[in-house]
Design a protein around this motif. Structure first.
Motif, PDB file in Angstrom:
ATOM      1  N   VAL A  37      35.992  45.051  33.292  1.00  0.00           N
ATOM      2  CA  VAL A  37      36.602  46.259  33.866  1.00  0.00           C
ATOM      3  C   VAL A  37      37.423  47.010  32.811  1.00  0.00           C
ATOM      4  O   VAL A  37      37.692  48.197  32.952  1.00  0.00           O
ATOM      5  CB  VAL A  37      37.526  45.957  35.083  1.00  0.00           C
ATOM      6  N   HIS A  38      37.806  46.299  31.758  1.00  0.00           N
ATOM      7  CA  HIS A  38      38.689  46.891  30.753  1.00  0.00           C
ATOM      8  C   HIS A  38      37.910  47.631  29.659  1.00  0.00           C
ATOM      9  O   HIS A  38      36.742  47.361  29.447  1.00  0.00           O
ATOM     10  CB  HIS A  38      39.554  45.799  30.124  1.00  0.00           C
ATOM     11  N   GLU A  76      34.969  44.348  39.905  1.00  0.00           N
ATOM     12  CA  GLU A  76      34.639  42.924  39.763  1.00  0.00           C
ATOM     13  C   GLU A  76      33.697  42.433  40.856  1.00  0.00           C
ATOM     14  O   GLU A  76      32.858  41.584  40.608  1.00  0.00           O
ATOM     15  CB  GLU A  76      35.919  42.089  39.721  1.00  0.00           C
ATOM     16  N   ILE A  93      35.747  38.207  34.541  1.00  0.00           N
ATOM     17  CA  ILE A  93      36.476  38.527  35.774  1.00  0.00           C
ATOM     18  C   ILE A  93      37.781  37.739  35.835  1.00  0.00           C
ATOM     19  O   ILE A  93      37.996  36.836  35.040  1.00  0.00           O
ATOM     20  CB  ILE A  93      35.625  38.169  37.022  1.00  0.00           C
ATOM     21  N   ARG A 176      48.672  47.691  46.141  1.00  0.00           N
ATOM     22  CA  ARG A 176      47.293  47.236  45.982  1.00  0.00           C
ATOM     23  C   ARG A 176      47.284  45.810  45.410  1.00  0.00           C
ATOM     24  O   ARG A 176      47.994  45.507  44.457  1.00  0.00           O
ATOM     25  CB  ARG A 176      46.547  48.159  45.018  1.00  0.00           C
ATOM     26  N   PHE A 199      39.747  47.114  41.634  1.00  0.00           N
ATOM     27  CA  PHE A 199      40.466  47.694  40.496  1.00  0.00           C
ATOM     28  C   PHE A 199      39.915  49.102  40.221  1.00  0.00           C
ATOM     29  O   PHE A 199      40.638  50.000  39.816  1.00  0.00           O
ATOM     30  CB  PHE A 199      40.246  46.782  39.277  1.00  0.00           C
ATOM     31  N   ASN A 216      50.260  44.162  38.076  1.00  0.00           N
ATOM     32  CA  ASN A 216      49.383  43.700  37.001  1.00  0.00           C
ATOM     33  C   ASN A 216      50.202  43.418  35.742  1.00  0.00           C
ATOM     34  O   ASN A 216      51.397  43.697  35.686  1.00  0.00           O
ATOM     35  CB  ASN A 216      48.280  44.729  36.712  1.00  0.00           C
ATOM     36  N   ASN A 217      49.490  42.894  34.746  1.00  0.00           N
ATOM     37  CA  ASN A 217      50.128  42.635  33.446  1.00  0.00           C
ATOM     38  C   ASN A 217      50.301  43.964  32.689  1.00  0.00           C
ATOM     39  O   ASN A 217      49.707  44.983  33.052  1.00  0.00           O
ATOM     40  CB  ASN A 217      49.264  41.648  32.652  1.00  0.00           C
ATOM     41  N   GLU A 243      41.971  34.541  33.270  1.00  0.00           N
ATOM     42  CA  GLU A 243      40.689  35.236  33.422  1.00  0.00           C
ATOM     43  C   GLU A 243      39.571  34.203  33.332  1.00  0.00           C
ATOM     44  O   GLU A 243      39.781  33.088  32.860  1.00  0.00           O
ATOM     45  CB  GLU A 243      40.485  36.243  32.277  1.00  0.00           C
TER      46      GLU A 243
HETATM   47  C1  BDP Z   1      43.421  42.474  35.409  1.00  0.00           C
HETATM   48  C2  BDP Z   1      42.263  41.544  35.142  1.00  0.00           C
HETATM   49  C3  BDP Z   1      41.004  42.064  35.774  1.00  0.00           C
HETATM   50  C4  BDP Z   1      41.212  42.382  37.235  1.00  0.00           C
HETATM   51  C5  BDP Z   1      42.408  43.269  37.405  1.00  0.00           C
HETATM   52  C6  BDP Z   1      42.696  43.551  38.874  1.00  0.00           C
HETATM   53  O1  BDP Z   1      42.065  41.449  33.753  1.00  0.00           O
HETATM   54  O2  BDP Z   1      40.000  41.097  35.604  1.00  0.00           O
HETATM   55  O3  BDP Z   1      40.114  43.040  37.772  1.00  0.00           O
HETATM   56  O4  BDP Z   1      43.549  42.692  36.808  1.00  0.00           O
HETATM   57  O5  BDP Z   1      43.864  43.638  39.225  1.00  0.00           O
HETATM   58  O6  BDP Z   1      44.594  41.898  34.905  1.00  0.00           O
HETATM   59  O7  BDP Z   1      41.737  43.700  39.635  1.00  0.00           O
END
Ligand code: BDP
Length: 331
Positions: A37-38, A76, A93, A176, A199, A216-217, A243
């Motif tokens: 996704v990144h 994902e 994922i 979310r 995401f 999130n991070n 991950e």
């Molecule tokens: C991020 C992850 C990713 C997730 C995303 C999320 O790297 O795999 O899809 O969060 O919140 O940190 O969906």
């Protein structure tokens, strides 16, 4: 033709070409489709691309990886589905959405389960990490092989309304969460309103006010430019979820034992290499977030947050007590 159909067709062509008859198979070039996704440059994407270069070199170009970053193949959920049918081979994922499939993974998804990053790394690098990957690979219907883990730091809450300093501050906020009931329950037990969403839907969700924010991070918040919609980033530190790199079982079963071993070897190396990229990116993202105007606050006392999520531990952790005890015993 829709983009998705086109991609499926592409994969089918690969399957009859590269993965066809045994004799042709030994020589044929195999391009493994990978997705994340990144965007390009993100530690997980970079680690998988490096793995692809190693594979290419070790097999004299017979096996390579083609990366589709930045949600090009969907969120994902879509990535998992495509890996299951063999339309792509490698999906990077989060462990998050794997909880409903392999319930033991929900132990990694429990809020505040790891003491710190070093604890988490020791668990994923050790026998517990291996056992859970094996559970996924042996799962009769999941259709996935667990290759390795990667780091994803600590998840903190962000929103457009106010800094979160106390549990009470979450009251009334629509946040979310990843698609797994455990996360919605976590946010609800903290007093917020957890909303499960992909995401890939999040920016739209924040723009339209369907949610007030997410969690999130730092690198996800920064690279996704979420600070544009939710400038308050509060260090709640409620989740530390590793991950996963998963491989399509359909394709896996067509690989020779040697190729499988090579993929496993490079995956294990990627697990170690990615974390160096990760720590550098965390710092870089924090700097960028500040420059972009994010308002970052520490949470002085996390104990009330830990106390509030006790129902989540009871609901999802009770059946895995032995595993949780083993994780806690990892020093
Ligand atoms: C991020 C992850 C990713 C997730 C995303 C999320 O790297 O795999 O899809 O969060 O919140 O940190 O969906």
């Amino acid at each position: 033709m829709k983009r998705r159909d086109f991609l499926m067709l592409g994969a089918a062509a690969t399957a009859t070409g590269a993965f066809g008859g045994k004799a042709a198979f030994a020589q044929a070039k195999m391009v493994l489709k990978a997705t994340d996704v990144h965007p390009t440059g993100y530690p997980t994407v970079e680690a998988v691309e490096r793995m692809g270069k190693k594979l290419d070199a070790a097999t004299q170009g017979r096996i390579s990886i083609q990366m589709f970053p930045a949600m090009q193949l969907g969120g994902e959920k879509e990535m998992i589905e495509q890996a299951q049918v063999g339309a792509l081979q490698i999906a990077r994922i989060s462990v998050g959405p794997m909880g409903p499939l392999v319930p033991e993974f929900n132990v990694f998804n429990l809020p505040f389960v790891f003491r710190d990053g070093a604890h988490m790394e020791k668990v994923i690098d050790g026998p517990i990490g291996d056992e859970l990957l094996k559970k996924l690979s042996d799962h009769p219907t999941a259709g996935l092989i667990g290759l390795c883990y990667m780091n994803a730091g600590i998840r903190n809450v962000y929103n457009s309304k106010k800094p979160i300093e106390k549990v009470e501050d979450l009251k009334g906020l629509k946040i979310r969460m990843m698609g797994n009931p455990l996360f919605v329950d976590t946010m609800n037990s903290l007093g917020g309103n957890g909303v499960a969403m992909g995401f890939d839907q999040l920016i739209n969700g924040m723009q339209t006010g369907v949610v007030d924010g997410a969690e999130n991070n730092e690198p996800s918040y920064e690279s996704g430019q979420h600070y544009r919609y939710a400038k308050y980033y509060s260090k709640t530190g409620h989740l530390m979820i590793p991950e996963l790199l998963v491989f399509s079982k359909i394709t896996w079963e067509k690989l020779s034992k040697d190729d499988q071993a090579l993929l496993m070897k490079f995956s294990k190396e990627a697990q170690q290499e990615q974390r160096k990229l990760w720590y550098a990116r965390e710092e870089e993202s924090l700097k960028k977030m500040k420059e972009a105007g994010a308002v970052i606050n520490e949470v002085a006392d996390r104990k009330p947050f830990q106390d509030a999520v006790k129902p989540v531990w009871d609901k999802y952790g009770a059946q895995h007590k032995a595993l949780i005890d083993r994780i806690e015993a990892v020093k």
